[in-house]
Design an enzyme around this catalytic site. Sequence first.
Site: not given
Length: 935
Positions: A149, A592
Amino acid sequence: MQDTYTSRLSDQTALPKIDHDLRFLMDAFAEVLREIGEDAVADRLPWPPGNNGDVSLDLSAVNAWPDDPADPVVERCVEARSVAFQLLQQAEENALAQSRRQVESQGPLEADSGSWEHVLARLARDGWTQEEIAAALARVRVEPVLTAHPTEAKRASVLHHHRVIYRLMVDSENTMWTPGERDSLREETKAALERLWRTGEILLEKPTVQGELGIVLYFLGEMFPQTLPWLNRRLETAWRRVGFDPALLNDPTHRPTVTFGDWVGGDRDGHPLVTPDITAWTLDQLSARAIENLRDRLGRMAAGLSLTLSRQVVPPALTRRLTRMAQDLGPAADEAFNRNRGEPWRQFVNMMILALPDPSGPPAPGRYRRARELLADLEVLADTLVALGARRLADRDVGPVHAMVRSFGFHLATLDVRQNSAFHDRAVAQLLAAARMEDADFARWDEPRRVDLLNRELASPRPFMHDGTRAGAEAASVIGCLRVLAQRVDERGPDGLGALIVSMTRGLSDLLAVYLLAREAGLLTYPDGVAVCPLPVVPLFETIEDLENAPEILEAFLDHPVTRASLEAQRRDAGTDRPTQQVMVGYSDSGKDGGLVAAQWGLFRAQSAMVRVANRHGVRLRVFHGRGGTISRGSGPTHRFVRAQPPGAIDGDLRLTEQGETISQKYANVVTAAYNLELLTAGTLNATLRAARPRDDHGLPPIMDRLATDSRKRYRELLDADGFMSFYAEATPIDVIESSRIGSRPARRSGQRTLEDLRAIPWVFAWSQSRFLVSAWFGIGTALLTLRESDPEGFERLAACKRATITWPPLHYLISNAATGLASADRDIMTRYAGLVRDTEVRDRLLGLILEEYDRTQAALEAIYQGPLAEKRPRVNRVLALRGPALEPIHARQVQLLEIWRDLRADGREHEADRWLPSLLQTVNAIAAGLGATG
């Protein structure tokens, strides 16, 4: 960029080979294009003849593309560049593999940092005996976990064509070919290139989980079984070359163990397509391929073990085992027993083949239930051969099969099941509501109340309901999946079943909730009145705050009676001396959340603290590293990554994810795959032994704390700035990536258009496409310059440590990665993409902030490296210099198409906009191919 691109091998051996192979492939590709009438495309291929390795060659001619965005020539030029970048990658991969061979044939390979020979020679030099090293080897276990993914931008058929081209390139190097044979190989290469060109790279439909598993099965079922014998031979060769006794490696259990994991079909976090049926199907597919491979390998071994009664006496142990197997298998054994009369060793292997389990059915009498039973029979086989004096046959025939069973068992790879803690909260709430409990909103309860309920419920084996799947959608999803696992454990034991991983673990209750849901599914047992889970429940700590809280959460979890009982049961089943608690740490969301410095240092601090917690509880900590394929998500040179882990975090065991395009980059070809696995296994051995001798941190941890704090503060100034999401949405192709078909899983966890909901993979992918790459460097410049201003001595100590021959690995890894991230960014291309932001005030303000930090980071890193980065890091510079000019027209086209596509969508002309989407996706693929990474 791939780890191998920055190999420490001499440029003198690798660079000429890269130029030679690239020229061979590009000339063949150009000929194919011209022969099929694509002269305009062939004329615009990068690195035209006459380049001769001169990366500064003016490419203005081949970069002169038609201005009309609808001109089909432009689209085909983009696709041709994508192919060209892939061919460059293959040329680099082959050149580096060949240069390693050349150096090894001419002298020691100790210069290849991270290799077996390098590690073994350094350990011997530093005082470890060969016996100590051999004992540590037996403890080494490495487990790459393959995920799909959503980073792999290439189709499965395209991957196949690239593998064929690589094989033909390697074959063409053989000096035995006649001129005619060499011409034939070149024509085969051209045919493969034509197939690749005519196939195209754009996925017309979003891939299914089944399709993604097909790609993973290729690596697990075909590539890795071919690779592991190479890895084993590499160890044997290095062992002899450093002067160690080969007899110390005779016992196959004294070798490192390499196993594999899989997330495809088990990773349910934000993935509605992974249903209980898909998980059950995945387990069946993995088992079927494992059994098929074993049946084939045992059959080949049987053919070789044609030892007859006329030449040797059969040891009693073999006769006894043959008799017992015949009795257990019943009439079915007659044919296998009678097939090779007078050849008892062959008969024994025939019985093993017959005893292999049926992967699609329940256990049958006389059949193996677990792989350890087959291992025991293989050991009987080897021992009886050694008793005859046929050790060579035991080593050469039985040893590889024994190693294969240790690595792949009857399951090929362990399947992890991952789900988000918020999803579990909703499932528990649905159970509470179905049980008619007042205030069933479990997610809103405070932590003490949540833990109190879970403790009370776990004390009893009574479920809330006999069929919890009727409580609600989330409850049905979780309990249905856990029932699949419970049935599997009942029939075949826990082999092949990995961890129950809890994304976004924020407290103890997030982990205890999994036990409760396991009880509802029948996975929990109560052998001594205390609940026991046969599978490990694993927290995943992802954000900076989660990492800071991780030690406290782990402490409470290890204190819990259900955890203690479960770990002890798992220890007994595994036959190990200490219980093992696995903990997963996330590189993606931490990066992030806080940027590169805060993430990497936060991970280091959290692991160090969790090692201490585990040691206090007498538990071995198994850290599972959730790394991605880019620097922003934890990537970097493998050997440096392993060295940078804190002492004790790698205690004979290394588990890490391999994601998306990283899998094909590292493991698509046997020689490269063996080398990458060698870096992991040798690095694990090195870290395991050296953990007992803590390395000097040069007094840098307090300085690193300051850098992490200042860097994160600066990074959050960008993310929290007014208008940031608008800037990000328009200055990057995130909207195109979310419309792409490169992964079966959605780009957002719940579909909300917020920064928090956006997955880290597309977050990084979008920044990479527009060459900002802010999560790979933003903030470190301000942090370093602030340190230099406020603490010049500390800055100089840090810089001196980075420059020293013997450095502190965590610092070296961090600074090197930041320098590579900055080098991959491009100031001019950033500015071009920022021009897509319509609000000029937001555009100018945020672009100014980014460029200001870019300049600060460049100044700070050049102060550490004492000169321009391009001069101080020539290998990285060459990799980027080869690609940079060739990428320019693709970036220009992507910006042009983004403007057209967005305008059409804003005007409500979706149908017209959709016609441009394939062209946009082609630019995404080409840029990803050029940079060697997506997310």
